[in-house]
Design a protein around this motif. Structure first.
Motif, PDB file in Angstrom:
ATOM      1  N   TYR A   1     128.784  60.513  16.563  1.00  0.00           N
ATOM      2  CA  TYR A   1     127.865  61.644  16.701  1.00  0.00           C
ATOM      3  C   TYR A   1     126.683  61.502  15.743  1.00  0.00           C
TER       4      TYR A   1
ATOM      5  N   ALA B   1     122.793  60.965  16.764  1.00  0.00           N
ATOM      6  CA  ALA B   1     121.770  61.887  16.254  1.00  0.00           C
ATOM      7  C   ALA B   1     120.618  61.099  15.636  1.00  0.00           C
TER       8      ALA B   1
ATOM      9  N   PHE C   1     124.581  69.718  19.402  1.00  0.00           N
ATOM     10  CA  PHE C   1     124.380  69.572  17.969  1.00  0.00           C
ATOM     11  C   PHE C   1     124.031  70.955  17.432  1.00  0.00           C
TER      12      PHE C   1
END
Length: 321
Positions: A26, A30, A48
């Motif tokens: 993740y 990002a 997110f």
């Protein structure tokens, strides 16, 4: 390019590291999003932020590339869950079949049992024909992408804790393959023996048969740290691929524990620093545990060796990109 980041099973509202097992992916994604604004991004059952994760089928339908973050996907096919829960989950996934056809699917995986075959044959039930299928595995990165866990843990503010627990293990039983076939993995028997030994204090966390006493069935890693910081040792096991590494080794080092390894774990010696770490029997663990208690230098040397080998945190984000 239109890119959809998808969580097929669990709704994920991601806010911080150590909340979810796949935080290394993740965080890497990002970073990718922030540094590649030329693409159009959408999300399925993932966000997110504290809110926002929805099962938006159009996000998958309109995408050119669908990235699947698969979290312990094999658990759904080893007779470990209620069939009704599995079917409920599969019903939602079946809605996506028409939209996944002729798409480039990218699998993010951190388990040797979760691969292209499992996703196409079991998760998608041979009903999807992708335009292309690419797998990004945690072991595609030097010393494993889970090295990021070491940095995540070291960044957390914690307090010194007395190490009054001999052994801690956090994870799940890996004794079965797909369709309930026995895997030959030995961790269940090893951990059962250790927990029954009155001379060894232990804490077990995770999904285990009733013969294993657990203090918590499952908690986020940031909560698990309270147990890890008070423990002296753990044992790292591997299955399917003995050349691979697991996040447990990195997490143990970050928490100041000594990571023993079972038999041929990390057979190429990417991280395992000494023969003293390797175990062949539970009795050998008992002997080495006593030796470790008498010489804390083993822990200091192992941690120093680890820190000298691994790349900087940003290296992994750049390589993922």
């Amino acid at each position: 390019m239109k890119i959809c980041f998808a969580s097929l099973r669990k709704k994920i509202n991601y806010t911080d590291t150590l909340e979810y097992g796949m935080d290394v992916f993740y965080e890497s994604f990002a970073y990718f999003v922030e540094n590649n604004p030329e693409h159009e991004y959408s999300y399925y059952n993932f966000s997110f932020g504290k809110k926002g994760a929805t099962r938006d089928n159009d996000a998958v339908k309109n995408a050119d590339v669908v990235i699947l973050a698969a979290v312990q996907e094999f658990v759904y096919f080893v007779n470990a869950m209620d069939p009704r829960d599995i079917e409920k989950s599969q019903e939602k996934i079946r809605e996506l079949y028409p939209y996944l056809n002729d798409k480039h699917i990218v699998l993010l995986t951190q388990d040797r049992a979760v691969d292209e075959n499992l996703i196409l044959k079991y998760t998608l039930e041979d009903q999807v024909t992708p335009k292309a299928f690419t797998t990004i595995d945690e072991m595609d990165f030097p010393y494993c992408l889970q090295t990021l866990k070491y940095y995540f843990i070291k960044d957390k503010v914690r307090f010194e804790s007395e190490r009054n627990i001999d052994f801690v293990y956090w994870g799940s039983d890996k004794s079965k393959f797909l369709d309930g076939k026995k895997s030959g993995d030995e961790r269940l028997g090893v951990i059962r023996k250790i927990t029954k030994n009155p001379d060894v204090s232990s804490i077990i966390i995770g999904r285990w048969p009733k013969s294993i006493p657990v203090v918590k069935k499952w908690v986020p890693l940031h909560e698990t740290l309270a147990y890890l910081d008070g423990a002296l040792t753990t044992i790292c096991f591997n299955w399917i691929d003995q050349t691979a590494l697991t996040g447990r080794y990195h997490e143990a080092i970050a928490c100041g524990m000594f990571p023993f390894v079972w038999k041929d774990y990390d057979i190429n010696g990417l991280l395992v620093a000494s023969k003293f770490q390797r175990l062949s029997t539970v009795e050998e663990y008992y002997e080495k545990l006593q030796a470790l208690k008498g010489n804390g230098q083993w822990i200091t040397n192992t941690q120093k060796d680890f820190e000298e080998r691994i790349p900087a945190e940003e290296f992994y984000y750049l390589q993922f990109q």
